[in-house]
Scaffold this motif. Structure first.
Motif, PDB file in Angstrom:
ATOM      1  N   GLU A 169       6.239  14.246 -39.467  1.00 14.53           N
ATOM      2  CA  GLU A 169       5.079  14.129 -38.588  1.00 14.53           C
ATOM      3  C   GLU A 169       4.205  15.376 -38.662  1.00 14.53           C
ATOM      4  O   GLU A 169       2.975  15.304 -38.723  1.00 14.53           O
ATOM      5  CB  GLU A 169       5.543  13.896 -37.140  1.00 14.53           C
ATOM      6  N   THR A 170       4.876  16.546 -38.654  1.00  8.52           N
ATOM      7  CA  THR A 170       4.143  17.816 -38.741  1.00  8.52           C
ATOM      8  C   THR A 170       3.400  17.900 -40.066  1.00  8.52           C
ATOM      9  O   THR A 170       2.232  18.329 -40.112  1.00  8.52           O
ATOM     10  CB  THR A 170       5.113  19.005 -38.588  1.00  8.52           C
ATOM     11  N   ASP A 171       4.049  17.487 -41.159  1.00  8.08           N
ATOM     12  CA  ASP A 171       3.416  17.512 -42.480  1.00  8.08           C
ATOM     13  C   ASP A 171       2.200  16.587 -42.501  1.00  8.08           C
ATOM     14  O   ASP A 171       1.134  16.946 -43.019  1.00  8.08           O
ATOM     15  CB  ASP A 171       4.432  17.085 -43.542  1.00  8.08           C
ATOM     16  N   ALA A 172       2.344  15.403 -41.900  1.00  9.08           N
ATOM     17  CA  ALA A 172       1.216  14.467 -41.837  1.00  9.08           C
ATOM     18  C   ALA A 172       0.075  15.063 -41.018  1.00  9.08           C
ATOM     19  O   ALA A 172      -1.107  14.972 -41.408  1.00  9.08           O
ATOM     20  CB  ALA A 172       1.664  13.127 -41.244  1.00  9.08           C
ATOM     21  N   ASN A 173       0.402  15.682 -39.894  1.00  7.93           N
ATOM     22  CA  ASN A 173      -0.634  16.307 -39.058  1.00  7.93           C
ATOM     23  C   ASN A 173      -1.312  17.453 -39.798  1.00  7.93           C
ATOM     24  O   ASN A 173      -2.530  17.657 -39.675  1.00  7.93           O
ATOM     25  CB  ASN A 173      -0.037  16.801 -37.743  1.00  7.93           C
ATOM     26  N   LEU A 174      -0.510  18.243 -40.556  1.00 13.86           N
ATOM     27  CA  LEU A 174      -1.091  19.333 -41.339  1.00 13.86           C
ATOM     28  C   LEU A 174      -2.037  18.785 -42.404  1.00 13.86           C
ATOM     29  O   LEU A 174      -3.096  19.367 -42.680  1.00 13.86           O
ATOM     30  CB  LEU A 174       0.005  20.189 -41.984  1.00 13.86           C
TER      31      LEU A 174
END
Length: 187
Positions: A169-174
């Motif tokens: 999720e963090t990677d997608a948000n980044l």
């Protein structure tokens, strides 16, 4: 509660040791002392049974998750009690055979040799049984430890999977943030 159980265990161990030594002495005592010793052993066997009942009550009050270990110990103590009662019966039979032989004037050497041989074999068999029981107890304890380890590993796996999902999720948000910043820089 387990301290009460351990106190009962100590009392039971002392009592069974006394009973075992007295049972071994019964055949060698003079007739008058034998009667007293037999009565004394009977009384102590009753005390040991009462201790087992108390320990059984204590085990029933222990929470179910830690009851297994105590239940195994109780099974072992009950088997030991059965062995003591069997040994006592044999001792009484030997005692009654000696009285019969004294009354009838029988020598009884051959039957005594046979009895000694049978008792030796029985003792060997009982030692083997105790070893097997100890091995079984170790296997049960090992199985319980293994089960606990599997549960811990399962919990750890769930934590790792949740952490991996958060990373995705963090990677997608980044990625989204990077695209937004790139778009802003172009303007």
């Amino acid at each position: 509660m387990s301290s009460d159980f351990e106190g009962y265990e100590q009392d039971f161990a002392v009592l069974t040791a006394e009973i075992t030594s007295k049972i071994a002495r019964v055949p060698r005592l003079p007739p008058d002392e034998k009667k007293q010793m037999v009565a004394n052993v009977e009384k102590q066997l009753e005390e040991a049974k009462e201790l087992l009942e108390q320990m059984d009550l204590e085990v029933r009050e222990i929470p179910p998750q830690s009851r297994g270990m105590y239940s195994n110990r109780m099974r072992s103590y009950k088997q030991e009690m059965g062995k003591l009662e069997t040994d006592f019966k044999r001792s009484r039979i030997a005692y009654s055979d000696e009285v019969r032989n004294e009354l009838l004037g029988d020598d009884g050497n051959s039957s005594e040799n046979q009895r000694a041989h049978l008792l030796d074999n029985t003792e060997r068999l009982e030692r083997s049984s105790r070893r097997l029981e100890a091995g079984y107890q170790i296997a049960v304890e090992t199985e319980q430890i293994g089960q606990e380890m599997l549960e811990n590993l399962s919990h750890d796996r769930e934590k790792i999977q949740r952490a991996r999902e958060r990373l995705r999720e963090t990677d997608a948000n980044l990625g989204k943030s990077s695209r937004v910043l790139t778009g802003m820089l172009r303007r």
